[in-house]
Structures are given as structure tokens and as C-alpha cells.
Design a protein around this motif. Structure first.
Motif, PDB file in Angstrom:
ATOM      1  N   ASN A 141      53.833  11.576  40.021  1.00 35.36           N
ATOM      2  CA  ASN A 141      52.456  11.678  40.390  1.00 35.36           C
ATOM      3  C   ASN A 141      51.386  12.000  39.366  1.00 35.36           C
ATOM      4  N   LEU A 142      51.775  12.932  38.558  1.00 30.87           N
ATOM      5  CA  LEU A 142      50.610  13.056  37.353  1.00 30.87           C
ATOM      6  C   LEU A 142      50.328  11.697  36.722  1.00 30.87           C
ATOM      7  N   LEU A 143      51.632  11.132  36.204  1.00 32.12           N
ATOM      8  CA  LEU A 143      51.488   9.900  35.425  1.00 32.12           C
ATOM      9  C   LEU A 143      50.595   8.653  36.198  1.00 32.12           C
ATOM     10  N   THR A 144      50.851   8.959  37.282  1.00 34.88           N
ATOM     11  CA  THR A 144      50.048   7.609  38.230  1.00 34.88           C
ATOM     12  C   THR A 144      48.637   8.205  38.122  1.00 34.88           C
ATOM     13  N   GLN A 145      48.222   9.418  38.348  1.00 38.77           N
ATOM     14  CA  GLN A 145      46.852   9.879  38.265  1.00 38.77           C
ATOM     15  C   GLN A 145      46.374   9.359  36.721  1.00 38.77           C
ATOM     16  N   LEU A 146      47.009   9.709  35.700  1.00 39.49           N
ATOM     17  CA  LEU A 146      46.487   9.297  34.681  1.00 39.49           C
ATOM     18  C   LEU A 146      46.122   7.875  34.495  1.00 39.49           C
ATOM     19  N   PHE A 147      47.149   6.897  34.799  1.00 44.12           N
ATOM     20  CA  PHE A 147      46.723   5.529  34.848  1.00 44.12           C
ATOM     21  C   PHE A 147      45.501   5.229  35.799  1.00 44.12           C
ATOM     22  N   GLN A 148      45.319   5.723  36.841  1.00 45.46           N
ATOM     23  CA  GLN A 148      44.249   5.653  37.831  1.00 45.46           C
ATOM     24  C   GLN A 148      43.174   5.757  37.196  1.00 45.46           C
ATOM     25  N   ASN A 149      42.873   6.827  36.573  1.00 48.84           N
ATOM     26  CA  ASN A 149      41.699   7.389  35.950  1.00 48.84           C
ATOM     27  C   ASN A 149      41.563   6.238  34.898  1.00 48.84           C
ATOM     28  N   LEU A 150      42.389   5.764  33.982  1.00 50.38           N
ATOM     29  CA  LEU A 150      42.021   4.713  33.133  1.00 50.38           C
ATOM     30  C   LEU A 150      41.619   3.464  33.568  1.00 50.38           C
ATOM     31  N   PHE A 151      42.309   3.193  34.745  1.00 54.04           N
ATOM     32  CA  PHE A 151      41.957   1.774  35.534  1.00 54.04           C
ATOM     33  C   PHE A 151      40.544   1.796  35.999  1.00 54.04           C
ATOM     34  N   ALA A 152      40.053   3.021  36.738  1.00 51.45           N
ATOM     35  CA  ALA A 152      38.873   3.434  37.073  1.00 51.45           C
ATOM     36  C   ALA A 152      37.608   3.148  36.205  1.00 51.45           C
ATOM     37  N   ASN A 153      38.149   3.784  34.860  1.00 50.84           N
ATOM     38  CA  ASN A 153      37.029   3.737  33.838  1.00 50.84           C
ATOM     39  C   ASN A 153      36.692   1.932  33.572  1.00 50.84           C
ATOM     40  N   SER A 154      37.908   1.499  33.320  1.00 51.98           N
ATOM     41  CA  SER A 154      37.888   0.027  32.990  1.00 51.98           C
ATOM     42  C   SER A 154      36.860  -0.926  34.103  1.00 51.98           C
ATOM     43  N   LEU A 155      37.193  -0.518  35.280  1.00 52.34           N
ATOM     44  CA  LEU A 155      36.375  -1.047  36.463  1.00 52.34           C
ATOM     45  C   LEU A 155      35.218  -0.770  36.501  1.00 52.34           C
ATOM     46  N   LYS A 156      34.857   0.430  35.944  1.00 52.57           N
ATOM     47  CA  LYS A 156      33.328   1.000  36.118  1.00 52.57           C
ATOM     48  C   LYS A 156      32.531   0.436  35.062  1.00 52.57           C
ATOM     49  N   TYR A 157      33.117   0.592  33.563  1.00 49.62           N
ATOM     50  CA  TYR A 157      32.283   0.198  32.444  1.00 49.62           C
ATOM     51  C   TYR A 157      32.661  -1.317  32.120  1.00 49.62           C
TER      52      TYR A 157
END
Length: 740
Positions: A632-648
Motif C-alpha cells: 500500500n505504501l509503495l503504491t502511494q509513493l508511485f501514485q504521488n510521483l505519477f500525479a506530479n508528472s501529470l500536473k507539471y
């Protein structure tokens, strides 16, 4: 009728078990008894007429004896000498030669009488004794515990080097023949024992108590010889009144126990039974898993029991007398043996170490209980052994081997043989290396090659798989024995240090967790004192402006001001929620498991399906590997990285994200790269701080600036790391490192 002296002398001559030779004044053997013929291998006829020179192994010995005896005269005295003689077949034997003159009836010397005594058996016994002493000394030198023996007069007989190392201050006084009391007094006068006291009265009282324990040994006890060094002292008196003592360094265990007491912890999974009981309420408060499993009761059942329900072999009055010193506070520690009864009715003998704890809200007793069934069996076996060395080696819990310098085994104790699933006799003749894991053989070979006459002893830790599949750690002490500069034997002793290593790992892990929590607390304080104050100041400012306009009767800007207040309230609420999520993560215990990396990547990507569709984004995954982490924690980590890529992302461009995983020497390396607007390398560290935003325009790039801080917290909880790859030119690339 009395036999004549002549007949008696003849009978003695014929039946004497030692060879007798009669030599005349011309150095010729004229007579020999049957024992001489049997010993030298000649017939009596062959011996008669021979020169004695043929019976000597050394011509020099023959000349010296001849010079001392010839010519025969009245001044000749009895000659007594040890030398080597030769048989007819050429074999040689050590002998004791006694020669005296033979007088005629007129008291004139006419020859010599030589009596020969074979010393072969005596020499053989002496060699066996010396060899046994050498073996004992070699074994004692390879044992890490201190070992000492005093005689029935309390005088030092022997002690190994480890014993001298344990008491370095007392070492000069440890002379063979010195009394135990003189050695102790020497150490007390020079500060060997920190607990001996400061005044002369205190020291004398301490010495008296120590002598009492030595002369009337009982249960083992702990002794402090340096501020940070503790020994377990075990002493016994043998049937022949020898005082035998063993000293084991328990400093690490004492320190670990002290840490556990300060933290208020009872280690749940230790193999030893541990109980915590109230001294006033006479009720069990807690018992660890080993205690519950061994007694076969649940914790709830144990709390309902009294001591009489599981302690057998003693009455309530006897137990009260036994417990009185610790209940009254007269002593802090009480050690005794008893018998416990399990729920199914079976019993087992155990040793209890009871310690009073007064620094809590009520006096408690902490009990460490050891099942001594195996120990009693060993002690009974020891009583049946005749040889002290055999007893010591066969019953130590350590692995003990003896081998030739090329590691060919010549002796293996039963404990080591059982660990590899063979009988000791099946291991003799095989190479020591055959029983070492292949991954450790090269290191061990280099380790043994480093043993020299100047440094014959060294130690090394080694991981060893057991028959059940688990891995235990052993500390091996290897001693190479040299003779005349050449290695002749390798003596090795292995000690199980698994629990010590686990205790060290637990302390290190707790330190890391505490560091993470302190860091989260520091950042929480910084945010509360700085970042959360900014929206509060703005809210207060607009509230003051509304108050001024209302008092002035102006209403045109009220809606605008209230809108600002609402926006800043929402921003503060979002910051507070993010901060709560961040701080909770610092205290969250991870639950690692094995899973495929693609599972976490796909779940993180699917959680952002709406954002992915808006950005027309694609994800390219290269290298699917097995990961051991919290899913669960590793999924959250990648989700945060993907969200930054989609945002910026770059305007008017589809988002492309690549995730690449590969094994490296230090563990697992995962790159997450996008084709977005990128990040200034100078901000490579700042972006991982809490509420650190690089873009002031929240309408263009929304968010609280806590996503990357969460990523770092997650990866650090796995003992890993995350950083920005500043060499990336087009977009941003984050590198995630997980340990092997």
C-alpha cells in the motif's frame, strides 16, 4: 630342610623378570639369565662369549660405561645409568643399567653383575600424560570463557588466557600456587571490582562475601569487573575437592536488559520464559509467548491462577520463606530452582531469576524462567565422566572440532554433529570445508590462511543454515597449533550469537524509527509555527477589513473579502489534512510482503484514471521484478510521483511516463521519468521538504507541496532512498532505491 644360599641365589637368578648379565674381567659375557635372553632376542648360549659392546645402541655410551668399570678393582663403586640398548633384531629400547662388582670367595673382584630394567612402559606413560596435558591446554586456550581451577587448599592450579584477560588488573597476582584470597585482595586494592566499595570496611565486607560464595558455591551470579563489563560467575567443587570456575562475558546481554527495563518492554518472542507479577496483589500481570506456550495456558487463564496451580514440589509456607527476602525488599534479586506443572499435568524443572522492580507505580517482580531439563541431563552426564577434559568438551553448548592443518577433521563434538545431521564418527576424516556453506568457503579459507605462529588465534562470524531451514549466526574461534614453526592442528570453537545479533538489529531498527518520528515532529512544529500562520494572518486581515467596512456602512467588497477568507480556510484545511497524513505516516508500522512491481505501478496508475485521461498520458514499464515492501505504501509513493508528472506537464503535449526497474549491487533501483517542465537542479533537495512549492501560482499548479515529502518518508521507512536525477535534461527523473 632349609635351602642353601647357593640354591636361593640360583632360583632368584633364573626367575628374576629383569635381565641379568655376568661379565668377566676381560669384558666378555660369561652368563645370562632367561630374562636377558628373552629381552635381547639371543639365546643364553649366544650371549655367553659376546662382548657387551654389541648390546649398546650408542658406542659413546659403551665407552663411558667401560671407562667407569674397567679395569676391575676394589675401588669400583656401583654404577647406575639410563641409556638405550639394542636387541638382536636391531630394535632399541630405553633401559636403566645397574652394575656392581662380583667378588670371588677370597674377596677378589673377578667380574661384574649387570641388572637391566626396561623403561619403555614408563616412558610411554609419561608421553601419554604430557600429550593429555597438551590437549587440555590447547582446548582451554580455544575456549572464549575464562576457566580456572584451585586445589583443595584454595591454591591456583591452572587458568586459561581468557580468564587472565577477563581480570587484567589481577593478572600479576595469578601465579600458580597463589591463593584465591590473595588474588582477590590484590584486585580489590587496585580497583578491579567497581562494586567492592570505597572504604576499607566496605571492601572487607565485599571480600568476605566473595570468599563465602567461593568456598560454598551455589547458583551462578553476575559480577562487574569494569563499569561496562559484566561476567556470569559459575563455580563448583569436585569430588576430589578441586574448585572449578567458569567466567562468561554477559555484558551485551546486561546492556540489552537494561535498555529493555528503561523502555518498559518485555520481549515477546525470546525463547526464555518471562513473567511480570505484582508484589502486592500476588497476581500475574503478563507472561511472554514462551511462558504461555510452555505452560499451555492463555494469558487470561494465567491471571486467574495462583502460584500453587503451576508450581509443584513445595508448600505455601516454603514458598513464603523463599520469597520473603525479595518481598520485604531485603534483596533485589532471588535465584532458585523449582518445578512447573503444565496445563496437561506434565512437569519440567526450571531455574527462576526473580528481580524486584521498585521504580514503578507499584513494586513488581520480573521473573526470567529457564527450562533446565536439558541442563540437568547434562549435569547428570557430567557426573558419570572420568576425564575432566572429556567432560568439558562433550557437554559445552558450543561447536568444537579438531582438524589437521588442511581441515581434515580428527574430532567433532556431538553438538556440532547433530547440527549437520550426522554422527560424529561419520564426520571424522572429512574436510571441515565440506560443512561450510559454499558462499562462505573462500572467506574462511582466507581467514585460516592468515593464522600464523605470531597470531595463531582469530575469530570470525559466520551464517550457518540449520536442518530446519533457518539461519543462525555463530562466532568461530580458530586456533592453529604450531610445533617447531610448523602447523600441526586446527582447533575451532563455534558459539551461537543469533540472539545477540537480533538484539543489536532490534535496537538499530528502533533507533531508526525514533529518528523518523523525531524528524516528523520537528517538521510538524516548523509547519505549525510558520506555514499554517500565513493563511491565518490572511484570514484575520480580511476579517478586519470586513469589520471596518461594516462599521463604515460599506458593503460593496464584503463578498470579495468573504471569498478570500473561504479560499484561505480551504487552503489551511487542505494543509492540515496533508500534514496529518504526513505525521501519521511517520508512526505507521510497515507490513512488508513479496509482490510484483507491476502490480503497485498499475494500481497507482488506475487510481489516477481521470487525470490520466485529461492529460492523454501513457505509462511505459520496463523490467518487472519481485519487490519485498509494504504494498500500500509503495503504491502511494508511485501514485504521488505519477500525479506530479501529470500536473507539471508541458502545454499542448501528451504526457509520457517511463518506469524502469533493475537490480544493482546495493539492491533495487527504480527510475520514474516524465517529459514535463522539469525541475531546477538547485531545488533538488528542497522539493522533498514539507509544504515546499516551487510555483507560486496555485491556479496553474494546485497542491500543498507535501507529495514528495510523503514519498521520502515512505521510502525511508523501508531503509531506502529517493532523489532527483539532476542529469535529466528533458523533464524530471526520480530515482527510488530499495535495499536488497
Amino acid at each position: 630342610m632349609q635351602p642353601s644360599p647357593e640354591n636361593l641365589l640360583k632360583a632368584l637368578y633364573e626367575t628374576l623378570p629383569d635381565p641379568v648379565l655376568i661379565v668377566n674381567e676381560h669384558r666378555i659375557i660369561v652368563a645370562a639369565n632367561p630374562a636377558a635372553a628373552e629381552k635381547f632376542g639371543y639365546s643364553t648360549d649366544e650371549l655367553s662369549g659376546m662382548e657387551p659392546l654389541a648390546l649398546y645402541e650408542s658406542i659413546e655410551d659403551a665407552k663411558e660405561v667401560g671407562a667407569a668399570l674397567y679395569p676391575i678393582g676394589d675401588d669400583i663403586k656401583m654404577l647406575h645409568r639410563r641409556l638405550s640398548l639394542r636387541r638382536k633384531d636391531g630394535s632399541v629400547f630405553p633401559a636403566e643399567l645397574t652394575v656392581s662388582k662380583l667378588d670371588s670367595s677370597g674377596d677378589e673382584p673377578i667380574g661384574l653383575v649387570a641388572l637391566v630394567r626396561d623403561l619403555s612402559e614408563i616412558y610411554q606413560v609419561q608421553e601419554e600424560r604430557l600429550r593429555a596435558e597438551a590437549i587440555l591446554n590447547t582446548a582451554l586456550a580455544s575456549i572464549s570463557e575464562g576457566f580456572v581451577v584451585y586445589d583443595d587448599q584454595d591454591r591456583l592450579v591452572l587458568c586459561n588466557d581468557a580468564y587472565r584477560d577477563i581480570y587484567p588488573i589481577c593478572n600479576p597476582a595469578m601465579q600458580i600456587g597463589a591463593t584465591f584470597e590473595s588474588i582477590v585482595r590484590y584486585g580489590v586494592d587496585r580497583g578491579q571490582y567497581p562494586d567492592a566499595g570505597e572504604t576499607q570496611e566496605e571492601r572487607e565486607a565485599w571480600i568476605a562475601q566473595r570468599l563465602q560464595r567461593h568456598r560454598n558455591p551455589g547458583e551462578p551470579f553476575v559480577q562487574r569487573v569494569r563499569p561496562d563489563r559484566f561476567l556470569l560467575v559459575e563455580e563448583r567443587i569436585t569430588e576430589d575437592k578441586l574448585h572449578v570456575g567458569v567466567r562468561t562475558d554477559v555484558s551485551v546481554l546486561s546492556q540489552a536488559k537494561s535498555e529493555a527495563e528503561r523502555l518498559g518492554l518485555i520481549i515477546e518472542n525470546v525463547a526464555q520464559e518471562v513473567y511480570l507479577a505484582s508484589m502486592t496483589r500476588e497476581q500475574l500481570i503478563s507472561a511472554n509467548k514462551a511462558a504461555r506456550d510452555n505452560l499451555q495456558y492463555s494469558m487470561e487463564e494465567l491471571r486467574e491462577l495462583s502460584a500453587a496451580d503451576f508450581i509443584v514440589g513445595s508448600t505455601e509456607e516454603e514458598r513464603a520463606v523463599l520469597m520473603a527476602p525479595i518481598v520485604s525488599g531485603e534483596t533485589k534479586v532471588q535465584v532458585f530452582n523449582t518445578v512447573h506443572r503444565r496445563k496437561d499435568g506434565s512437569t519440567y524443572p526450571c531455574r527462576v531469576r526473580l528481580e524486584r522492580m521498585d521504580d514503578l507505580h507499584e513494586p513488581l517482580a520480573l521473573a526470567f524462567v529457564e527450562d533446565i531439563t536439558e541442563r540437568l541431563e547434562i549435569e547428570n552426564a557430567l557426573k558419570q565422566k572420568e576425564h575432566e577434559f572429556q567432560t568439558l568438551v562433550r557437554n559445552l553448548p558450543d561447536f568444537i572440532t579438531r582438524a589437521k592443518p588442511d581441515t581434515t577433521l580428527t574430532y567433532v563434538n556431538e553438538h556440532y554433529a547433530r547440527s549437520v545431521g550426522l554422527a560424529p564418527e561419520d564426520m571424522i576424516g572429512r574436510k571441515f570445508m565440506d560443512f561450510v556453506p559454499e558462499t562462505e568457503r573462500q572467506v574462511l579459507a582466507e581467514h585460516l590462511a592468515g593464522l600464523t605462529q605470531e597470531q595463531p588465534l582469530n575469530t570470525a562470524e559466520q551464517a550457518m543454515p540449520t536442518l530446519s531451514g533457518e539461519t543462525l549466526w555463530y562466532l568461530w574461534s580458530n586456533l592453529m597449533v604450531f610445533e617447531n614453526g610448523e602447523p600441526v592442528e586446527l582447533v575451532s570453537v563455534g558459539r551461537d550469537i543469533t540472539e545477540v545479533r537480533e538484539a543489536q538489529d532490534r535496537i538499530a531498527r528502533q533507533s531508526r524509527e525514533l529518528k523518523l518520528r523525531n524528524s516528523a515532529l520537528e517538521q510538524f512544529s516548523a509547519v505549525v509555527s510558520h506555514d499554517l500562520k500565513a493563511p491565518l494572518r490572511q484570514i484575520r486581515l480580511f476579517a478586519d477589513m470586513i469589520a471596518e467596512d461594516v462599521s463604515a456602512g460599506k458593503t460593496d467588497d464584503l463578498a470579495t473579502f468573504s471569498g478570500y477568507i473561504s479560499q484561505r480556510s480551504e487552503a489551511m484545511e487542505e494543509m492540515t489534512s496533508s500534514l496529518l497524513e504526513y505525521s501519521q505516516l511517520a508512526y505507521q508500522r510497515i507490513n512488508p510482503e513479496n509482490f510484483q512491481l507491476s502490480e503497485a505501478l498499475n494500481l497507482a496508475w488506475n487510481n489516477l484514471a481521470v487525470n490520466v485521461g485529461e492529460a492523454q498520458a501513457t505509462l511505459d514499464v520496463e523490467g518487472d521484478v519481485t519487490v519485498y515492501a509494504d504494498f500500500n505504501l509503495l503504491t502511494q509513493l508511485f501514485q504521488n510521483l505519477f500525479a506530479n508528472s501529470l500536473k507539471y506537464r508541458q502545454p499542448h503535449s501528451a504526457v509520457e511516463i517511463k518506469a524502469r526497474a533493475r537490480h544493482v549491487p546495493d539492491g533495487l533501483k527504480i527510475d520514474v521519468e516524465d517529459n514535463g517542465i522539469g525541475i531546477d537542479p538547485e531545488q533538488a533537495e528542497r522539493i522533498f521538504g514539507v509544504f515546499q512549492r516551487l510555483h507560486a501560482d496555485e491556479k496553474l499548479y494546485s497542491g500543498t507541496g507535501i507529495g514528495l515529502a510523503l514519498c521520502r518518508r515512505i521510502i525511508e521507512s523501508h531503509d531506502g532512498s529517493i532523489y532527483l536525477d539532476t542529469s535529466c535534461q528533458d523533464g524530471a527523473r526520480f530515482v527510488v532505491m530499495l535495499p536488497a
